[in-house]
Design an enzyme around this catalytic site. Structure first.
Site, PDB file in Angstrom:
ATOM      1  N   GLU A   1       0.833  -1.214   0.000  1.00  0.00           N
ATOM      2  CA  GLU A   1       0.000   0.000   0.000  1.00  0.00           C
ATOM      3  C   GLU A   1       0.863   1.258   0.000  1.00  0.00           C
ATOM      4  O   GLU A   1       1.906   1.299   0.661  1.00  0.00           O
ATOM      5  CB  GLU A   1      -0.887  -0.004   1.248  1.00  0.00           C
TER       6      GLU A   1
ATOM      7  N   ALA B   1     -15.469   4.345  -0.896  1.00  0.00           N
ATOM      8  CA  ALA B   1     -15.144   3.410   0.188  1.00  0.00           C
ATOM      9  C   ALA B   1     -13.706   2.904   0.087  1.00  0.00           C
ATOM     10  O   ALA B   1     -13.314   2.010   0.812  1.00  0.00           O
ATOM     11  CB  ALA B   1     -16.104   2.227   0.168  1.00  0.00           C
TER      12      ALA B   1
ATOM     13  N   LEU C   1     -12.587   1.376  -2.498  1.00  0.00           N
ATOM     14  CA  LEU C   1     -12.611   0.165  -3.321  1.00  0.00           C
ATOM     15  C   LEU C   1     -12.579   0.512  -4.800  1.00  0.00           C
ATOM     16  O   LEU C   1     -12.782  -0.323  -5.661  1.00  0.00           O
ATOM     17  CB  LEU C   1     -13.839  -0.684  -2.971  1.00  0.00           C
TER      18      LEU C   1
ATOM     19  N   ASP D   1      -5.031   1.210  -9.057  1.00  0.00           N
ATOM     20  CA  ASP D   1      -6.458   0.907  -9.171  1.00  0.00           C
ATOM     21  C   ASP D   1      -6.847   0.581 -10.606  1.00  0.00           C
ATOM     22  O   ASP D   1      -7.608  -0.347 -10.873  1.00  0.00           O
ATOM     23  CB  ASP D   1      -7.305   2.097  -8.711  1.00  0.00           C
TER      24      ASP D   1
END
Ligand code: ADP
Ligand code: MG
Length: 424
Positions: free
Chosen positions: A47, A146, A148, A208
């Site tokens: 991350e 969120a 996601l 992403d």
């Protein structure tokens, strides 16, 4: 929320295709030329390293954004989303301007994401990317905001749709497993990132979009952000009696944009001081301690040193996680998730009270490991759990969050689904 997105040709999928076609017909009249889907994602580990040239391990979620599209010849763009089916954004593609210094461009609101993709593709090198305009309609079951990646699901479904409509996804390029198909998807990742960064004015490091376009069913995407190369690592948790729970804290995001840019800048500063192209690779062939000593000697301040320590140790954890997964020992990844969270909270300072409470409660209730996932400052956490403990962990995070005065979190089991595809 439906989680039936993976089974091609299922009744649920036909229903979802019909739904987006209906939103399309109501806003634009007639039928779309096709329907495309792109998933949200969750990152297992690795991350805040994509902008430092590091490796991360996202997987695609069954939750997806569907995009119905029909080309136009007159340079106009019309977009509608099911969350406001009577509000159609309309404009001329030729009028779209990117923002400067990371700010938003000329398109206001959510339409900046799909319109930004059309703009970015029309800037792409090579023949045939001159987009003549389009009518677009969007539905989605990816939770928005969120962590996601509903934004990538939106930009990547748009990018794949436009690639098809401009004839770039024909023949072998239609198949993501061919070299042509993968090359196309890498190009589309670039357009989706430009749309988010330059037109929507939203900072994103690329993981992403890579995940949404390049993930494979049942696999983690081991993504190397230094060169965009990927490996598909099998991720079969069920046969080990394990599951990943994704917990949406529903906490409001705070100050995300400036903080993200500051983390990026600190990592760039560390790379400059070390004189390396990619901070995340700096400890290859030596050790994290040795690199941190060099950084201190080069005059890094405490903040830059701690940001670098997060990136460098996170890379070590990714390498360890890959080795464990390849050795078919997924349960042993748990402690790496805990260490990742600790590093993100203490060194990178991107966690939040809600994420700290959720991850601690999950561990206490028997999770093998838990960490925040995504950009942080709110959003979602993930927990690796034995399937037998799944309900207890989900209940424990709710109880702990409410006791702390936080919003009630919601948990869903996340299975590794496929990347963007054409549905109709
Ligand atoms: P995340 O990507 O983590 O969900 P972001 O803030 O990056 O959060 O992106 C969320 C934004 O993306 C929304 O505010 C909206 O502008 C846009 N968006 C995402 N999904 C949709 C959708 N289905 N319809 C319209 N806009 C959407
Ligand atoms: Mg996003």
């Amino acid at each position: 929320r439906s989680s039936a997105g993976t089974g091609a040709g299922t009744g649920a999928e036909e229903g979802a295709v019909g739904e987006v076609a209906e939103v399309f017909a109501r806003a634009h009249g007639g039928d779309p030329a096709g329907v495309w889907a792109a998933p949200g994602r969750v990152n297992l580990i690795g991350e805040h390293v994509d902008y430092a040239g590091g490796r991360s391990m996202p997987f695609a979620l069954p939750q997806r954004t569907l995009l119905a599209a029909r080309p136009r010849e007159d340079g106009r763009v019309r977009v509608v989303s099911a969350w406001a089916p009577d509000e159609v954004w309309e404009g001329d593609l030729a009028d779209v301007r990117p923002g400067s210094d990371g700010g938003a461009g000329s398109v206001e609101g959510w339409a900046a994401y799909p319109v930004g993709v059309l703009w970015a593709l029309s800037q792409a090198d090579g023949p045939g990317w001159a987009v003549g305009g389009a009518d677009l309609a969007v539905t989605s079951d990816v939770p928005v905001g969120a962590g996601l990646s509903s934004s990538a699901a939106l930009t990547c479904s748009t990018a794949l749709a436009l690639a098809t409509l401009t004839g770039h996804a024909d023949g072998p390029a239609a198949d993501p497993t061919t070299p042509e198909g993968d090359a196309l998807r890498r190009l589309l990742v670039g357009a989706a990132v430009r749309a988010e960064n330059e037109v929507a004015g939203s900072a994103t490091g690329g993981m992403d979009q890579q995940a949404s376009l390049r993930c494979r069913d049942g696999h983690l995407l081991l993504l190397d952000s230094s060169d965009g190369s990927v490996e598909h690592v099998p991720f079969a948790l069920a046969e080990h009696g394990l599951a990943v729970l994704v917990v949406d804290t529903h906490a409001p995001h705070r100050l995300v944009d400036g903080q993200y840019a500051a983390r990026r800048a600190a990592c760039a500063e560390a790379a400059r001081l070390l004189d390396v192209p990619h901070l995340a690779r700096a400890a290859e062939g030596s050790s994290v301690g040795e690199v941190l000593d060099r950084l201190a000697a080069a005059g890094a301040d405490d903040v830059v040193a701690r940001r670098a320590r997060h990136v460098l140790t996170e890379q070590q954890r990714v390498a360890d996680a890959v080795a464990l997964l390849r050795a078919d020992r997924p349960a042993d990844v748990g402690p790496l998730l805990d260490a990742s969270h600790a590093s993100l909270a203490a060194d990178h300072e991107v966690s939040s009270p809600e994420l700290d409470v959720v991850t601690a409660a999950a561990r206490e209730a028997g999770a093998l490991g838990a960490r925040m996932t995504g950009g942080g400052f709110g959003g979602s956490a993930l927990a690796l759990v034995r399937t037998a403990d799944e309900e207890a962990v989900a209940a424990a995070v709710v109880a702990a969050s409410l006791a702390a005065g936080h919003p009630r979190p919601t948990s869903v089991r996340a299975v590794a689904a496929g990347g963007a595809e054409r549905l109709a």
